[in-house]
Design a protein around this motif. Sequence first.
Motif, PDB file in Angstrom:
ATOM      1  N   PHE A   1       4.302   0.051  12.023  1.00 50.38           N
ATOM      2  CA  PHE A   1       4.522   1.475  11.766  1.00 50.38           C
ATOM      3  C   PHE A   1       3.210   2.123  11.376  1.00 50.38           C
ATOM      4  CE2 PHE A   1       6.060   4.813   8.682  1.00 50.38           C
ATOM      5  CZ  PHE A   1       6.686   5.614   9.621  1.00 50.38           C
ATOM      6  N   TYR A   2       2.906   3.253  12.025  1.00 50.31           N
ATOM      7  CA  TYR A   2       1.600   3.901  11.832  1.00 50.31           C
ATOM      8  C   TYR A   2       1.822   5.368  11.514  1.00 50.31           C
ATOM      9  CZ  TYR A   2      -3.446   4.467  13.138  1.00 50.31           C
ATOM     10  OH  TYR A   2      -4.809   4.678  13.161  1.00 50.31           O
TER      11      TYR A   2
ATOM     12  N   LEU B   1      10.135  -4.348   9.318  1.00 51.36           N
ATOM     13  CA  LEU B   1       8.712  -4.015   9.260  1.00 51.36           C
ATOM     14  C   LEU B   1       7.878  -5.221   8.860  1.00 51.36           C
ATOM     15  CD1 LEU B   1       8.940  -0.553   7.460  1.00 51.36           C
ATOM     16  CD2 LEU B   1       8.166  -0.943   9.813  1.00 51.36           C
TER      17      LEU B   1
ATOM     18  N   LEU C   1       2.011  -2.068   8.163  1.00 47.62           N
ATOM     19  CA  LEU C   1       1.977  -0.614   8.031  1.00 47.62           C
ATOM     20  C   LEU C   1       0.561  -0.110   8.228  1.00 47.62           C
ATOM     21  CD1 LEU C   1       4.040  -0.339   4.704  1.00 47.62           C
ATOM     22  CD2 LEU C   1       4.919  -0.120   7.041  1.00 47.62           C
TER      23      LEU C   1
ATOM     24  N   SER D   1      -2.186   3.447   8.265  1.00 50.23           N
ATOM     25  CA  SER D   1      -2.423   4.801   7.756  1.00 50.23           C
ATOM     26  C   SER D   1      -3.643   5.387   8.450  1.00 50.23           C
ATOM     27  CB  SER D   1      -2.653   4.715   6.246  1.00 50.23           C
ATOM     28  OG  SER D   1      -3.058   5.962   5.726  1.00 50.23           O
TER      29      SER D   1
ATOM     30  N   TYR E   1       3.696   3.299  -0.532  1.00 49.23           N
ATOM     31  CA  TYR E   1       3.905   2.886   0.863  1.00 49.23           C
ATOM     32  C   TYR E   1       4.154   1.374   0.897  1.00 49.23           C
ATOM     33  CZ  TYR E   1       2.635   3.384   5.942  1.00 49.23           C
ATOM     34  OH  TYR E   1       2.594   3.440   7.316  1.00 49.23           O
TER      35      TYR E   1
ATOM     36  N   GLY F   1       7.112  -0.931   2.583  1.00 50.03           N
ATOM     37  CA  GLY F   1       6.723  -2.262   3.036  1.00 50.03           C
ATOM     38  C   GLY F   1       7.330  -3.408   2.249  1.00 50.03           C
TER      39      GLY F   1
ATOM     40  N   CYS G   1       4.469  -6.207   3.468  1.00 42.92           N
ATOM     41  CA  CYS G   1       3.682  -5.843   4.644  1.00 42.92           C
ATOM     42  C   CYS G   1       2.264  -5.452   4.246  1.00 42.92           C
ATOM     43  CB  CYS G   1       4.305  -4.644   5.351  1.00 42.92           C
ATOM     44  SG  CYS G   1       6.025  -4.874   5.776  1.00 42.92           S
TER      45      CYS G   1
ATOM     46  N   ILE H   1      -1.153  -3.334   4.590  1.00 38.22           N
ATOM     47  CA  ILE H   1      -1.439  -1.967   5.037  1.00 38.22           C
ATOM     48  C   ILE H   1      -2.819  -1.946   5.666  1.00 38.22           C
ATOM     49  CG2 ILE H   1      -1.896   0.408   4.292  1.00 38.22           C
ATOM     50  CD1 ILE H   1       0.200   0.034   2.132  1.00 38.22           C
TER      51      ILE H   1
END
Length: 658
Positions: free
Chosen positions: A360-361, A386, A389, A391, A404, A409, A413, A415
């Motif tokens: 996911f972006y 997920l 992640l 950003s 986040y 997450g 997850c 980042i």
Amino acid sequence: MSDETLSNLLTENRTFAPPADLAADANVKADAYAAAAADHEGFWAEQAGRLDWAEPFTQVLDDTAAPFYKWFVGGKLNVAHNCVDRHVAAGRGDQVAIHFVGEPGDTRSITYSDLKDEVSRAANAIEELGIVAGDRVAIYMPMIPEAVVAMLACARVGATHTVVFGGFSADALASRIEDCNAKLVITADGGYRRGAPSALKPAVDAALEKIDNATTAIVENVLVVRRTGQDVAWNTDVDVWWHEVVDESSTDHRAQAFDAEHPLFVMYSSGTTGKPKGILHTTAGYLVGTAYTHHAVFDLKPETDVYWCTADVGWITGHSYIVYGPLANGVTQVLYEGTPDTPHKGRWWEIIQDYKVTLFYTAPTAIRTFMKWGRSIPDEYDLSSLRLLGSVGEPINPEAYMWYREVIGGDRCPIVDTWWQTETGMMMISPLPGVTAGKPGSAMTALPGVGADVVSEDGVPVPNGSGGYLVLTKPWPSMLRTLLGDDERFVDTYWSKYKEQGWYFAGDGAKKDDDGAIWLLGRVDDVMNVSGHRLSTTEIESALVSHPRVAEAAVVGAADETTGQAVVAYVILREGASAGATGEELVQELRNHVAKEIGAIAKPRSIMLVPELPKTRSGKIMRRLLKDVAENRTVGDTTTLADAGVMALIAEGQKTST
Ligand code: 6R9
């Protein structure tokens, strides 16, 4: 700007190691850094092997006319073939390329075979309308699959596209059509936003009127997708329905190979002053750079991952990480048309749950909006699919990063905070998820094959623990080639400040921490000078966001008789966090909080509590407008604002609070 480096004040000690299972199976391991450093051109030549070449290149990099670099000299390929046809040829035609989710709830799943047919039809149709290689095509569309198809059809026939945000005005569209001489405009009757059809075609009509198209005849045709079914004015001389010409066209289309340096697209960046810059990207280098970074940074496993980038295709992130990089890699991805709060504030999380999204972006501005709405909303959905992640767009404040990580997450997850620009085409500074430990708020280090440094005004790399200007020290394949029609501005803007060293000047302030990790501190124009101290807007904003009551903050430097500039902050409070001080008392509490987190020097002279902040469509805060308010000036050009009403609200509040 003075020689003094940026004050480096905010400290952050948390780090998160890559998850062991991800690290063990990562697409790119730690050795990539050394391999790329030892042989820059060899590394990129190897990455070029990810693509299908119609003719191999004879030279990796030609730097004889630097900064007008050429990559993969002599090579030829077709971008659409690489993004679509070759996956079908490899037996993956039944794999879903795009899970489309319309805002009203309509869905379509488009396989690679479907996409190949659709792109081929569209390519035949635009050729039928007279488009040939080298022509320019403007695309002004909602976030629907036809937007992706239109871009790929252009690439397929060698036409250069320029995608203009569906939210931009007729004026903005007209100036872009004129600047690039677009022969064709591809649009839709409208798209769905915030629960209602939102018209697009009238803006195209107005733009054509503005450029006096009836006389100048720049635009020969307007190709219109029927999305909403709303009424449209129709000029039979130029207007053509997509469903009439595309649907009727053949699915047989031979994709011709184009030179590695053939122009692929122009993306206009909304500069703060002057004419927008037409940033030019070309064929092979751009595709190699976006495909490699998408593979490396998202650790993409195309057979099992479901990827979702929430950007609009009208932004560079949509070009590089919805269309070109992901499709070159044969991804399965989600494409969502609408806004995150339609019909309810859990819409994104529902989509992740329904499609079992793994990668996911999104942008910090979205994350802070969700923080403001509260965690109870995402907590209602199953986000366990997920695994990573991302950003992009702005520095992510440490508190937003933590939210986040924990809320979206599940604390599991990694980042990837990815720094890059329209100009760079691809991600440049980012963790590698299987290699680099993440620090909340830092984009960490240059990716393999990328050279980045933080240097002083006179071009000396700063020591760890200090700040300065971000530069890129080595050419990279997806670098912009020029500004359309303005080579001189290209050289002046990016290559003149560190001409002697041959470095690219990014225009961002940055610092290196004690480990040498890079922290982005915002655009250089946004740096403030308070009593001789150069302070970063980003750091003060992060300090404000670390207060439990604050969802978002924007900081500007306003002229001040005693201190030169003074810190003025605009703050949005979190919803439902109403316990505690209010009004003037809360403002004092926040001022003291900044003093405690950063130091008395950074304490805002004033803080205004506001309902919204002025942002561009890609989520960047337009501090220039807030500065106008803080300095009691008439507010400047607001045409690139996502929501034009915001400034009136803020100006009104300012009047009543002073
Ligand atoms: C991709 C994109 C570029 C500017 C860039 C910088 C800011 C983007 C960032 C970031 C800190 C990140 N920026 N990503 N700052 N951390 N991860 O946003 O392109 O619209 O051209 O903007 O955005 O200031 O110079 P673009």
